[in-house]
Every structure is written in structure tokens, then in C-alpha cells.
Write a protein that holds these residues in place. Sequence first.
Motif, PDB file in Angstrom:
ATOM      1  N   UNK A  24       0.858  -1.179   0.000  1.00  0.00           N
ATOM      2  CA  UNK A  24       0.000   0.000   0.000  1.00  0.00           C
ATOM      3  C   UNK A  24       0.894   1.227   0.000  1.00  0.00           C
ATOM      4  N   UNK A  25       0.603   2.156  -0.902  1.00  0.00           N
ATOM      5  CA  UNK A  25       1.446   3.334  -1.075  1.00  0.00           C
ATOM      6  C   UNK A  25       0.646   4.592  -0.765  1.00  0.00           C
ATOM      7  N   UNK A  26       1.276   5.543  -0.072  1.00  0.00           N
ATOM      8  CA  UNK A  26       0.608   6.798   0.296  1.00  0.00           C
ATOM      9  C   UNK A  26       1.533   7.974   0.033  1.00  0.00           C
ATOM     10  N   UNK A  27       0.992   8.986  -0.660  1.00  0.00           N
ATOM     11  CA  UNK A  27       1.742  10.224  -0.856  1.00  0.00           C
ATOM     12  C   UNK A  27       0.953  11.374  -0.251  1.00  0.00           C
ATOM     13  N   UNK A  28       1.665  12.451   0.068  1.00  0.00           N
ATOM     14  CA  UNK A  28       1.030  13.584   0.745  1.00  0.00           C
ATOM     15  C   UNK A  28       1.681  14.877   0.264  1.00  0.00           C
ATOM     16  N   UNK A  29       1.432  15.962   0.986  1.00  0.00           N
ATOM     17  CA  UNK A  29       2.048  17.245   0.635  1.00  0.00           C
ATOM     18  C   UNK A  29       3.448  17.390   1.235  1.00  0.00           C
ATOM     19  N   UNK A  30       4.004  16.311   1.762  1.00  0.00           N
ATOM     20  CA  UNK A  30       5.376  16.323   2.259  1.00  0.00           C
ATOM     21  C   UNK A  30       6.301  15.765   1.178  1.00  0.00           C
TER      22      UNK A  30
END
Length: 446
Positions: free
Chosen positions: A247-253
Motif C-alpha cells: 500500500x502506497x501513500x503520498x502527501x504534501x510532504x
Amino acid sequence: MEAEAADAPPGRVEAALSCFSFNQDCTSLAIGTKAGYKLFSLSSVEQLDQVHGSNEIPDVYIVERLFSSSLVVVVSHTKPRQMNVYHFKKGTEICNYSYSSNILSIRLNRQRLLVCLEESIYIHNIKDMKLLKTLLDIPSNPTGLCALSINHSNSYLAYPGSQTTGEIVLYDGNSLKTVCTIAAHEGTLAAITFNSSGSKLASASEKGTVIRVFSVPDGQKLYEFRRGMKRYVTISSLVFSMDSQFLCASSNTETVHIFKLEHLTDSRPEEPSTWSGYMGKMFMAATNYLPAQVSDMMNQDRAFATGRLNFSGQKNICTLSTIQKLPRLLVASSDGHLYIYNLDPQDGGECVLIKTHSLLSSGTTEDNKENDLRPSLPPSYAATVARPSTSAASTVPGYSEDGGALRGEVIPEHEFATGPVCLDDENEFPPIILCRGSQKGKTKQS
């Protein structure tokens, strides 16, 4: 798998990209710009082939492609209440529909097409674009947050069930009935996504510190991952690998996190008889006597791999795919680039950036690129680094580009849907005249 960059400051590079989205099996990338939209093939690391581009509709802010077919759905800021469905290989419009308010998001698989407005969701049958159901009076959903299983044999739909808490409504898009509600988070939702089979649902709240995975359709919590503790972030993308092992998660970081979906067992080898090993055991034992919130935090799994971006504060989307027989992390950013990372889950740690492509200038148009129109799924993400995975074939008919009969492949029965669903037929289906219309007061409501 979509992100918008419409709020970028004027004059900056990212203002040229209004949206970007990966297709359902992560073999294609679509982008929307002020001038129109483009579709890219993700079959190579070295080059980014532009499969199709169109300037007929300006100021595109939603573009979604159905797997690797010629069907693409487009929404423009010039007509934000109108959905346009095109067969780009033929250069024809299949249909268009108008709605009562601005379209916020589109989701589709081979059986269903969803149109999400702020306070309603329209469910279409993708074979003939007939409107099957309208979900009215849903909690206000200003971002158009929703998810649709790409497995059309279940076509599960998930959307926020509350404006103040992280409740998820799970809805069956085939039987057109509510399945259950899941109390996923205390805070409001920021991201939800299904795995490829529709058997798991992942979610993150607006705090962005904890990611949870639930079983479908019963809604039981299976996994809990901690993305971070020190700062709240905005999760912009949440996606499973095609084999559902990651599971992969990207954000504003500047950090993209990859989690592995596996439960630790009690059969782990004993810790070495050292002071650090002894203290580790004492620390874990102490969690049984701590408050529940503190204990849960200590037991949450951390990311086993990360990808580093050289910027932060910009919107981006990520995906995990197999390109040229190797697992890759792909990140499309509002700065106008696609970043490709090499992955080696056996080692974990930080992923290595191996290629950067410009989304505004790369590629050559190949409208008849046969290799890109193949409907078969890519190899399993983890098969190249762990073990192969298998899944049962679906038996529900749905949209298929050409029956999948390219290069003499053996095609599953569900690809041969009954009825004239082939959009390459002489008599294009569905008929254009019958598909144009306004969705105001002509549908079944709930």
C-alpha cells in the motif's frame, strides 16, 4: 487515483497541470491542462510515450481512461456540469451528460461509471450509459471523495458517511444496495481506495497520521499503519499494488510511504540475549498496561520503504506498478513531472530515483499503438520480488475494447460480454443520440 492542481499560484509551472490520474491497472497516465489533455503509456522507464492528445476541449480538470482501452471521460472548467465520453482511437464522442451541479470526480470500471457531485452520486451502466441509481442527500462532499472497485464483478463504491467523522459508506454498485458503514477514523476522511479485487479498503483521515485497511464487505479492520506522529499532512494519494501486498501513500510532504500488508506472527526468532533485546521485550510487554491509544500507537506498523521527493507542498499522486518486469514506484506531481523509482522490498529502506519525465513535453503521439491497447493486467508487483499471486476470474460481463483478442491471447470469459459492447464495431455502441441528456429528475433515487 486523481489529483488537482487548480489552486496553484499563477505563473508557476504546476499551474499548467490541472489534473492527473493513473488508469485502473496503472499502465497509463492521463493529464489535463489549459489546452486539453494527454494520455501516456507507462510501459517503459527510459521514455514516456504519448498515446493520445487532444486540444478540442480546453481547461480540462478531470480525465479518466478505462484501463488501456480507447474510452476516456473528460470534464472541463468551461462546462463543469457536463461529462464527455470519447472513443479517442476513432476520434468520436460516444456521449455526454449534464448534471445539476459541478462534477467533482469520475470513477469507472468495466461495469459501472460513477459521477460524484457535492451532495449526490450518479451510478451509470457503462455498457449503454443508462443511469441506474442516484444517491441523494449524502453528506456534503466538497472534494468529491469516493472510490470504486476496479473489479467489476462486485463494483463496490465507498464514500464519506459523515461531515465530522471518518465514517465510510460501503455500497454495492451491482445490486445497488448499501452494504455497511465503517467507523474508520475519528477525524474526517481525506483518502479512500480499494485493492484490485475489491476485497480490501484503505483509508486515511485529514490528519494523515494513521492509515487503516478494512476487509470488504464486512468492514473489519485488518491493518493499521502509522505514517507519522510529529505533523499532520494532507494525504493526496492512497493506492494498493495490483497484487494487494503493498500500500502506497503520498502527501504534501517530501516523503512517499510504502507499507507491506502482512501480519507479524509469534513464530519470530527469539531476540538475542543483549541489553537492547531485553529492553525491547520489556517495552512491548508494557503496552498491555498502557492506555489504549498509546498501546495502539506502539503496535502500529511503520513504512517498510519510502521514496524521497526533492520538494514538498505540491500535490501529487503515486502508484506501484511493474515496468519492464521490475517493481517501480511512480509519482506524478503538479510540478509537471513523473518520477520513477526503483524498488527492492527485500532490502526496504529508501527507494532510488532512476528517471524523471516531463509531462508537458515528453512523448510522441501514437493513436494506434497496439501494445498500449492490450487489456491484460500487468505482472504482479510482488511476483518479481517475492511470490506470484493468483485471483479468480470474474464472470460478470462488462465493457471491453475489442474482446481482448489481440496477439492470439487466451481471454477470460468475462471479456466476451453479451451484446454490442465493442466500441470498435461499425455501429458504435452505445448510440450517441441516445446517450446525450440531462440528469435532472429522471432517475431512480435513494
